[in-house]
Write a protein that holds these residues in place. Structure first.
Motif, short mmCIF file in Angstrom:
data_model
loop_
_atom_site.label_atom_id
_atom_site.label_comp_id
_atom_site.label_asym_id
_atom_site.label_seq_id
_atom_site.Cartn_x
_atom_site.Cartn_y
_atom_site.Cartn_z
N VAL A 145 0.84 -1.20 0.00
CA VAL A 145 0.00 0.00 0.00
C VAL A 145 0.88 1.25 0.00
O VAL A 145 0.60 2.22 -0.73
CB VAL A 145 -0.93 -0.01 1.23
N CYS A 149 1.11 4.28 -2.87
CA CYS A 149 1.01 5.71 -2.58
C CYS A 149 2.21 6.49 -3.11
O CYS A 149 2.07 7.62 -3.60
CB CYS A 149 0.86 5.94 -1.08
N LEU A 255 -6.20 4.30 -5.89
CA LEU A 255 -6.90 4.43 -4.62
C LEU A 255 -7.59 3.12 -4.25
O LEU A 255 -7.54 2.68 -3.09
CB LEU A 255 -7.94 5.55 -4.71
N GLY A 256 -8.20 2.49 -5.25
CA GLY A 256 -8.83 1.19 -5.00
C GLY A 256 -7.82 0.15 -4.56
O GLY A 256 -8.06 -0.64 -3.65
N SER A 257 -6.64 0.18 -5.20
CA SER A 257 -5.58 -0.77 -4.85
C SER A 257 -5.12 -0.58 -3.41
O SER A 257 -4.97 -1.56 -2.66
CB SER A 257 -4.40 -0.61 -5.81
N ALA A 258 -4.88 0.67 -3.02
CA ALA A 258 -4.44 0.95 -1.66
C ALA A 258 -5.50 0.51 -0.65
O ALA A 258 -5.18 -0.09 0.39
CB ALA A 258 -4.13 2.43 -1.50
N THR A 259 -6.75 0.80 -0.96
CA THR A 259 -7.85 0.39 -0.07
C THR A 259 -7.92 -1.12 0.03
O THR A 259 -8.09 -1.69 1.12
CB THR A 259 -9.19 0.95 -0.59
N GLY A 260 -7.78 -1.79 -1.11
CA GLY A 260 -7.82 -3.25 -1.11
C GLY A 260 -6.71 -3.85 -0.28
O GLY A 260 -6.92 -4.84 0.44
N LEU A 262 -5.23 -2.47 2.31
CA LEU A 262 -5.52 -2.25 3.72
C LEU A 262 -6.58 -3.23 4.23
O LEU A 262 -6.47 -3.78 5.33
CB LEU A 262 -5.99 -0.81 3.94
N LEU A 263 -7.62 -3.46 3.41
CA LEU A 263 -8.69 -4.37 3.81
C LEU A 263 -8.20 -5.82 3.85
O LEU A 263 -8.56 -6.59 4.76
CB LEU A 263 -9.87 -4.25 2.85
N LEU A 309 -9.36 -2.83 -6.25
CA LEU A 309 -9.27 -3.40 -4.91
C LEU A 309 -8.44 -4.67 -4.87
O LEU A 309 -7.86 -5.02 -3.84
CB LEU A 309 -10.68 -3.71 -4.38
#
Length: 390
Positions: A145, A149, A255-260, A262-263, A309
């Motif tokens: 992540v 960024c 942004l979707g990749s970073a969120t994915g 983290l999740l 994600l």
């Protein structure tokens, strides 16, 4: 039995002994790679007056960087502390020469050959830092992540530097970050580590391991499909009369990749790597198929953000799988082969996308990418668990 259990927190990862001391400077050094492509492109273009020469410079740097696995082999054998500073100083010197002396393509090639493997080295550090704990997957996710960024923020920083000062200054900043970040990282105690290698060693290193070769093929094909999608996004934006919107859609994917990522790291996953990869690639395939029916750029951005994600988790699983199938003395090198396979696949996907967009439409390009990803997801899902390690 459930395939997931609760993972530790990111705070647990960062509170590991020497974690912050190693990770923060490593991020600074790796940010240099986020600044480098655009700053190199515009430095060479302004020096030569030719975009074709500038494009060739970026391509040469990329091709020379394919030597990364062999530099990682040196790191595994002699330690980060002895190898990385030499590479970083040499690469930075070449970049500074390009910025302020001459935009010589030979110098660009030398910079690429000397570019230090900071990402794989940090993942090697995470393996050491998390040894004896259940935090490795969490650490890899944090790393993935953070890297996402960096590559989102790097071009923005370059844009500001070029606008306020100049492209050579931006390239010099990239060189400075590389040296300072690398030298600070290798002050950490974990960077002294070496791994005992067998007396006889195959020239291909971990590539002789069937399990790793399977992972690399999966990554190459997947990267081709994802790269194809990126160019189809650009083609769609161009045809809609808003080429600049492609940047916003790509940012949504990031942004979707970073969120994915983290999740994904909120849980520890115990199922085989093949099961996870098949599922994540299937998500990407579904996203590309949905993108082919997007009626406008806003909907396309939302669809691609959802598909994104799966991107960071896919790399986390790939790095973990590479660790599983390779011996300890080859894991840094194996990690670089994941990135190399991704770069090669991306190049192939870009070439395919250009042909498809010129001869058909971006819609057909998205559908071709979806079909490619669906096929590789199906193939991966058929890999039996006993073969995961082999």
């Amino acid at each position: 039995m459930s395939g997931t259990t609760r993972a530790g927190s990111y705070r647990d990862v960062l509170m590991l002994p020497s974690a912050l001391r190693t990770f923060v400077p490593a991020l600074g050094g790796r940010l240099s790679y986020g600044l480098l492509p655009l700053s190199l492109l515009f430095t060479v273009q302004q020096s030569t007056g030719s975009f074709s020469t500038a494009g060739a410079a970026v391509a040469i740097f990329g091709l020379a960087s394919l030597s990364m696995p062999y530099k990682a082999r040196l790191v595994d054998r002699f330690s980060q502390r002895r190898v990385l500073p030499v590479l970083a100083v040499g690469c930075s010197a070449a970049l500074l020469a390009i910025a302020w002396w001459t935009s010589n393509l030979v110098l660009v090639g030398a910079a690429g050959l000397l570019a230090p493997p900071l990402g794989p080295s940090m993942r090697s550090n995470w393996r050491l830092l998390t040894d004896g704990s259940t935090l490795k997957e969490r650490a890899y996710a944090l790393d993935a992540v953070s890297e996402e960024c960096l590559f989102l923020g790097g071009p923005l920083i370059v844009g500001v530097l070029i606008g306020v000062v100049s492209a050579p200054v931006a390239l010099s900043c990239s060189a400075g970050l590389m040296v300072v970040g690398t030298l600070a990282m290798v002050t950490s105690p974990v960077t002294r580590h070496t791994t005992a290698a067998p007396a006889t060693r195959h020239p291909l290193g971990p590539l002789v391991i069937p399990g790793l070769r399977r992972i690399l093929v999966v990554i190459m094909v997947t990267a081709s499909g994802v790269s194809l999608a990126y160019l189809c996004v650009a083609g769609t934006a161009q045809r809609a009369g808003h080429p600049g919107a492609a940047g916003y859609v790509e940012a949504a994917i990031g942004l979707g990749s970073a969120t994915g990522g983290l999740l994904w790291a909120r849980r520890n996953h115990s199922r085989p790597w093949s099961t996870h990869l098949a599922g994540l690639i299937a998500v990407l395939a579904a996203g590309l198929l949905a993108a082919s029916f997007a009626p406008n750029l806003v909907v396309l951005g939302v669809v691609m953000a959802v598909a994104g994600l799966a991107v960071a988790p896919l790399f986390v699983v790939s790095y973990l799988a590479a660790d599983t199938v390779t011996p300890a003395h080859q894991r840094t090198e194996a990690s670089t082969w994941i990135n190399t396979a991704n770069n090669l696949g991306s190049a192939a996907g870009s070439a395919l996308a250009g042909l498809l967009i010129d001869r058909t439409t971006p819609t057909h390009g998205f559908q071709a990418g979806a079909a490619l990803l669906a096929l590789i997801a199906l193939a991966v899902s058929r890999i039996r668990k006993p073969r995961d390690g082999g």
